[in-house]
Motif scaffolding. Structure first.
Motif, PDB file in Angstrom:
ATOM      1  N   GLU A  41      43.119  38.453  47.448  1.00 36.20           N
ATOM      2  CA  GLU A  41      42.072  39.340  47.077  1.00 36.20           C
ATOM      3  C   GLU A  41      42.504  40.618  47.238  1.00 36.20           C
ATOM      4  O   GLU A  41      43.222  41.029  48.304  1.00 36.20           O
ATOM      5  CB  GLU A  41      40.823  39.232  47.913  1.00 36.20           C
ATOM      6  CG  GLU A  41      39.936  37.829  47.478  1.00 36.20           C
ATOM      7  CD  GLU A  41      38.857  37.675  48.501  1.00 36.20           C
ATOM      8  OE1 GLU A  41      38.055  36.850  48.025  1.00 36.20           O
ATOM      9  OE2 GLU A  41      38.733  38.296  49.571  1.00 36.20           O
ATOM     10  N   VAL A  81      36.286  43.664  48.035  1.00 39.46           N
ATOM     11  CA  VAL A  81      37.639  43.159  47.676  1.00 39.46           C
ATOM     12  C   VAL A  81      37.422  42.460  46.399  1.00 39.46           C
ATOM     13  O   VAL A  81      35.870  42.347  45.947  1.00 39.46           O
ATOM     14  CB  VAL A  81      37.867  42.070  48.650  1.00 39.46           C
ATOM     15  CG1 VAL A  81      38.287  42.471  50.329  1.00 39.46           C
ATOM     16  CG2 VAL A  81      36.634  40.841  48.606  1.00 39.46           C
ATOM     17  N   LYS A  82      38.179  42.509  45.513  1.00 37.93           N
ATOM     18  CA  LYS A  82      38.289  41.782  44.193  1.00 37.93           C
ATOM     19  C   LYS A  82      39.091  40.757  44.175  1.00 37.93           C
ATOM     20  O   LYS A  82      40.113  40.709  44.442  1.00 37.93           O
ATOM     21  CB  LYS A  82      38.400  42.746  43.253  1.00 37.93           C
ATOM     22  CG  LYS A  82      38.421  42.098  41.819  1.00 37.93           C
ATOM     23  CD  LYS A  82      38.454  43.699  40.510  1.00 37.93           C
ATOM     24  CE  LYS A  82      40.035  44.114  40.599  1.00 37.93           C
ATOM     25  NZ  LYS A  82      40.097  45.038  39.520  1.00 37.93           N
ATOM     26  N   ASN A  83      38.535  39.336  43.543  1.00 40.83           N
ATOM     27  CA  ASN A  83      39.303  38.326  43.378  1.00 40.83           C
ATOM     28  C   ASN A  83      40.125  38.265  41.956  1.00 40.83           C
ATOM     29  O   ASN A  83      40.080  39.106  41.244  1.00 40.83           O
ATOM     30  CB  ASN A  83      38.666  37.135  43.625  1.00 40.83           C
ATOM     31  CG  ASN A  83      37.582  36.882  42.766  1.00 40.83           C
ATOM     32  OD1 ASN A  83      37.566  37.104  41.546  1.00 40.83           O
ATOM     33  ND2 ASN A  83      36.706  35.686  43.135  1.00 40.83           N
ATOM     34  N   ASN A  84      40.775  37.333  41.689  1.00 37.32           N
ATOM     35  CA  ASN A  84      41.800  37.203  40.403  1.00 37.32           C
ATOM     36  C   ASN A  84      40.791  36.830  39.300  1.00 37.32           C
ATOM     37  O   ASN A  84      41.421  36.726  38.045  1.00 37.32           O
ATOM     38  CB  ASN A  84      42.717  36.145  40.821  1.00 37.32           C
ATOM     39  CG  ASN A  84      42.356  34.790  40.914  1.00 37.32           C
ATOM     40  OD1 ASN A  84      40.990  34.452  41.220  1.00 37.32           O
ATOM     41  ND2 ASN A  84      43.112  33.685  40.818  1.00 37.32           N
ATOM     42  N   GLU A  91      33.815  41.542  42.205  1.00 38.16           N
ATOM     43  CA  GLU A  91      34.062  42.294  43.372  1.00 38.16           C
ATOM     44  C   GLU A  91      32.923  41.778  44.370  1.00 38.16           C
ATOM     45  O   GLU A  91      31.845  41.540  44.120  1.00 38.16           O
ATOM     46  CB  GLU A  91      33.742  43.770  42.976  1.00 38.16           C
ATOM     47  CG  GLU A  91      34.908  44.307  42.267  1.00 38.16           C
ATOM     48  CD  GLU A  91      34.306  45.972  41.802  1.00 38.16           C
ATOM     49  OE1 GLU A  91      33.229  46.372  42.635  1.00 38.16           O
ATOM     50  OE2 GLU A  91      34.863  46.353  41.023  1.00 38.16           O
TER      51      GLU A  91
END
Length: 137
Positions: free
Chosen positions: A106, A118-121, A125
């Motif tokens: 992340e 945080v931002k995942n794939n 967010e």
């Protein structure tokens, strides 16, 4: 003058997304999810959380585990945790997670003593706030 402005814009663009070494210390502790922002811009709010994320980082390695807040202000935990490693890529800071079943990462978009984003794939967010122990008065 134009070259100076271009240089400042370039420096700002490169530094965006990179979390300072000093701010990484804020990752340690308990974090409660507030909302998730979906790729289409919609929001999912979390009013009550049965689990809270606990991060422990020493240098750039550590672990995250899910804990359950108790009425006495303590947290109930088990032995399940995810190994984490902080990595810098292309001017951005990432948390890499590893379990015996999976690996993922992340991007840290924002981190200070009160907020973690945080931002995942999947471009989701996750917005967290610093958790406060629950107590019965």
């Amino acid at each position: 003058m134009k070259k100076l402005i271009l240089l400042l814009v370039l420096i700002t663009a490169v530094s965006c997304g990179k979390v300072s070494e000093d701010n990484l210390k804020h990752l340690n502790g308990y974090w409660e999810i507030q909302e998730v922002v979906m790729p289409d811009g919609s929001h999912k709010d979390y009013k009550v959380n049965p689990t809270i994320d606990y991060f422990e980082l020493k240098g750039k390695e550590g672990f995250r585990k899910k804990v359950m807040p108790q009425f006495d202000g303590k947290y109930l935990a088990n032995d399940v945790s995810e190994k984490i490693v902080i990595a810098e890529k292309e001017g951005k800071t990432f948390i890499g997670y590893t379990t015996q079943y999976a690996k993922w990462e992340e991007e840290i978009l924002s981190l200070d003593e009160d907020e973690l984003v945080v931002k995942n794939n999947h471009d989701m967010e996750y917005h967290y706030k610093r958790a406060e122990p629950f107590t019965v008065k």
